[in-house]
Scaffold this motif. Structure first.
Motif, short mmCIF file in Angstrom:
data_model
loop_
_atom_site.label_atom_id
_atom_site.label_comp_id
_atom_site.label_asym_id
_atom_site.label_seq_id
_atom_site.Cartn_x
_atom_site.Cartn_y
_atom_site.Cartn_z
N TYR A 269 0.79 -1.23 0.00
CA TYR A 269 0.00 0.00 0.00
C TYR A 269 0.82 1.28 0.00
O TYR A 269 0.26 2.37 -0.04
N GLY A 270 2.15 1.17 0.11
CA GLY A 270 2.97 2.39 0.11
C GLY A 270 2.87 3.18 1.41
O GLY A 270 3.05 4.39 1.42
N LEU A 271 2.60 2.47 2.52
CA LEU A 271 2.59 3.15 3.83
C LEU A 271 4.03 3.39 4.29
O LEU A 271 4.86 2.49 4.21
N SER A 272 4.29 4.56 4.79
CA SER A 272 5.60 4.89 5.37
C SER A 272 5.63 4.40 6.82
O SER A 272 4.82 4.85 7.63
N LEU A 273 6.55 3.48 7.13
CA LEU A 273 6.57 2.86 8.45
C LEU A 273 7.96 2.85 9.07
O LEU A 273 8.94 2.46 8.43
N THR A 274 8.03 3.27 10.33
CA THR A 274 9.28 3.25 11.08
C THR A 274 9.05 2.48 12.39
O THR A 274 8.21 2.90 13.20
N GLY A 275 9.77 1.39 12.59
CA GLY A 275 9.67 0.62 13.84
C GLY A 275 10.82 0.98 14.76
O GLY A 275 11.97 1.11 14.31
N LEU A 276 10.54 1.15 16.03
CA LEU A 276 11.56 1.50 17.02
C LEU A 276 11.74 0.35 18.00
O LEU A 276 10.80 -0.05 18.68
N ARG A 277 12.94 -0.20 18.05
CA ARG A 277 13.24 -1.29 18.98
C ARG A 277 13.74 -0.70 20.29
O ARG A 277 14.92 -0.37 20.43
N PHE A 278 12.83 -0.56 21.24
CA PHE A 278 13.16 0.02 22.55
C PHE A 278 13.94 -0.99 23.39
O PHE A 278 13.59 -2.16 23.44
N PHE A 279 14.96 -0.51 24.09
CA PHE A 279 15.76 -1.34 24.99
C PHE A 279 15.47 -0.98 26.44
O PHE A 279 15.85 0.09 26.90
N THR A 280 14.79 -1.84 27.17
CA THR A 280 14.51 -1.73 28.61
C THR A 280 14.32 -0.27 29.06
O THR A 280 15.19 0.31 29.69
N ASP B 266 13.44 9.82 28.94
CA ASP B 266 13.66 11.06 28.20
C ASP B 266 14.46 10.82 26.92
O ASP B 266 14.23 11.47 25.89
N ASP B 267 15.43 9.89 27.00
CA ASP B 267 16.23 9.56 25.81
C ASP B 267 15.37 8.86 24.76
O ASP B 267 15.49 9.12 23.56
N ILE B 268 14.47 7.98 25.22
CA ILE B 268 13.56 7.30 24.31
C ILE B 268 12.64 8.31 23.62
O ILE B 268 12.41 8.25 22.41
N GLN C 104 8.99 4.76 2.43
CA GLN C 104 10.02 4.56 3.45
C GLN C 104 9.64 3.38 4.38
O GLN C 104 8.51 3.27 4.83
N LEU C 105 10.63 2.54 4.67
CA LEU C 105 10.45 1.45 5.63
C LEU C 105 11.74 1.37 6.46
O LEU C 105 12.81 1.10 5.91
N ARG C 106 11.63 1.65 7.78
CA ARG C 106 12.85 1.71 8.60
C ARG C 106 12.62 0.98 9.92
O ARG C 106 11.50 0.85 10.39
N VAL C 107 13.73 0.54 10.51
CA VAL C 107 13.69 0.05 11.88
C VAL C 107 14.96 0.52 12.59
O VAL C 107 16.04 0.49 12.02
N PHE C 108 14.79 1.02 13.82
CA PHE C 108 15.92 1.58 14.57
C PHE C 108 16.00 0.98 15.97
O PHE C 108 14.96 0.76 16.62
N ASN C 109 17.21 0.75 16.44
CA ASN C 109 17.44 0.47 17.86
C ASN C 109 17.41 1.80 18.61
O ASN C 109 18.08 2.75 18.21
N LEU C 110 16.67 1.85 19.72
CA LEU C 110 16.78 2.98 20.64
C LEU C 110 17.21 2.40 21.99
O LEU C 110 16.39 1.86 22.73
N GLN D 1 19.41 -13.41 28.47
CA GLN D 1 20.46 -13.12 29.44
C GLN D 1 20.99 -11.68 29.34
O GLN D 1 21.33 -11.07 30.34
N PHE D 2 21.05 -11.14 28.13
CA PHE D 2 21.57 -9.78 28.01
C PHE D 2 20.98 -9.07 26.79
O PHE D 2 20.52 -9.72 25.85
N THR D 3 20.99 -7.74 26.83
CA THR D 3 20.64 -6.93 25.66
C THR D 3 21.67 -5.80 25.57
O THR D 3 22.15 -5.31 26.59
N HIS D 4 22.02 -5.43 24.35
CA HIS D 4 23.03 -4.40 24.13
C HIS D 4 22.79 -3.81 22.75
O HIS D 4 22.88 -4.52 21.75
N ALA D 5 22.46 -2.51 22.71
CA ALA D 5 22.08 -1.88 21.44
C ALA D 5 23.27 -1.23 20.73
O ALA D 5 24.06 -0.53 21.34
N ASN D 6 23.35 -1.47 19.43
CA ASN D 6 24.18 -0.65 18.56
C ASN D 6 23.25 0.45 18.03
O ASN D 6 22.25 0.15 17.38
N ILE D 7 23.54 1.72 18.33
CA ILE D 7 22.61 2.80 17.96
C ILE D 7 23.17 3.72 16.88
O ILE D 7 22.67 4.81 16.66
#
Length: 261
Positions: A91-102, A146-148, A174-180, A217-223
């Protein structure tokens, strides 16, 4: 901006349908309304760091595969990313997913460790501290609210228009996904030590094996990708963030032992 979801890894084992209802059916309902709109809005929505599942290569990068979720919650967020791809493609929807870290901070979720640890420490209850196999450290990339929020605004500011209207695609969108995240994983035992200092109460620690309830066991974001695209740069370390949380907690619930409402 679509942030509504059934959150939490553990509750998924008790009530799986609530996750399917909110995170899959709810998201599809939203996309259906948006794709038929004239003109279609751009959408920024909440995915989760949990999509990285059992991945062992760290830090987690958006280019990594995300096909081994450790919980139903993670699987529904991963499903959301695939559904986003579909609606973008058709459908041509512009979508941005945000991968929130804890995400943590004032007005946070009471089912999260930092929150109920605070309550238990003040009440003199013992707190469960999980460890991985062979006494491995359990660590999280804690990200202050606040950073999120800054990351969410950055994603909104750089979201491009959708290309379709009324359910018809007019071109690629546009189709994006970001680590935050915060990029500095902290062992849960360190989190407890910081809370002890801030609350001026010694915690009763109960070290336990990490159960198979979907917690990793662990999470660690490359931002670096979010930094490159919209200057995302978290500035709040765990010590500072927890200090703000504890100040809020005490003013909201009081620091007495009668705060279990």
């Amino acid at each position: 901006m679509h942030l509504a979801a059934q959150a939490g890894v553990r509750y998924a084992m008790e009530n799986p349908n609530s996750y399917v209802h909110s995170n899959i059916a709810g998201f599809v309902n939203l996309l259906e309304v948006c794709k038929n709109a004239n003109s279609q809005p751009a959408i920024v929505w909440a995915s989760s760091s949990s999509v990285y599942g059992l991945n062992t290569k760290i830090p987690f990068s958006e280019k990594d595969r995300t096909d081994q979720p450790a919980s139903l919650y993670a699987a529904t967020k991963k499903a959301g990313e695939e559904i986003a791809h579909t609606y973008n493609h058709i459908y041509g929807l512009s979508l941005t997913g945000l991968r929130f870290f804890t995400v943590y901070g004032p007005w946070g979720r009471p089912d999260m460790a930092y929150f109920f640890f605070t309550r238990y420490i003040l009440q003199g209850k013992s707190i469960p501290i999980f460890e991985g196999a062979n006494h491995g450290t359990v660590a999280r990339d804690f990200t202050y609210i606040d950073d999120i929020v800054k990351g969410c605004l950055g994603a909104l500011d750089t979201a491009e228009k959708s290309t379709g209207s009324g359910g018809k695609k007019k071109g690629n969108a546009q189709l994006r996904v970001f680590n935050l995240g915060n990029t500095s994983p902290v062992p849960v035992s360190d989190l407890v030590s910081i809370l002890e200092r801030l609350l001026k109460v010694k915690a009763k620690r109960m070290v336990m094996k990490l159960p198979r309830n979907g917690d990793v066991q662990f999470t660690h974001a490359n931002i670096s990708f979010a930094h490159r695209e919209f200057g995302y740069k978290p500035t709040t370390d765990l010590q500072t963030g927890l200090k703000k949380f504890v100040r809020w907690y005490v003013s909201y619930y009081g620091s007495g032992k009668k705060d279990d409402h």
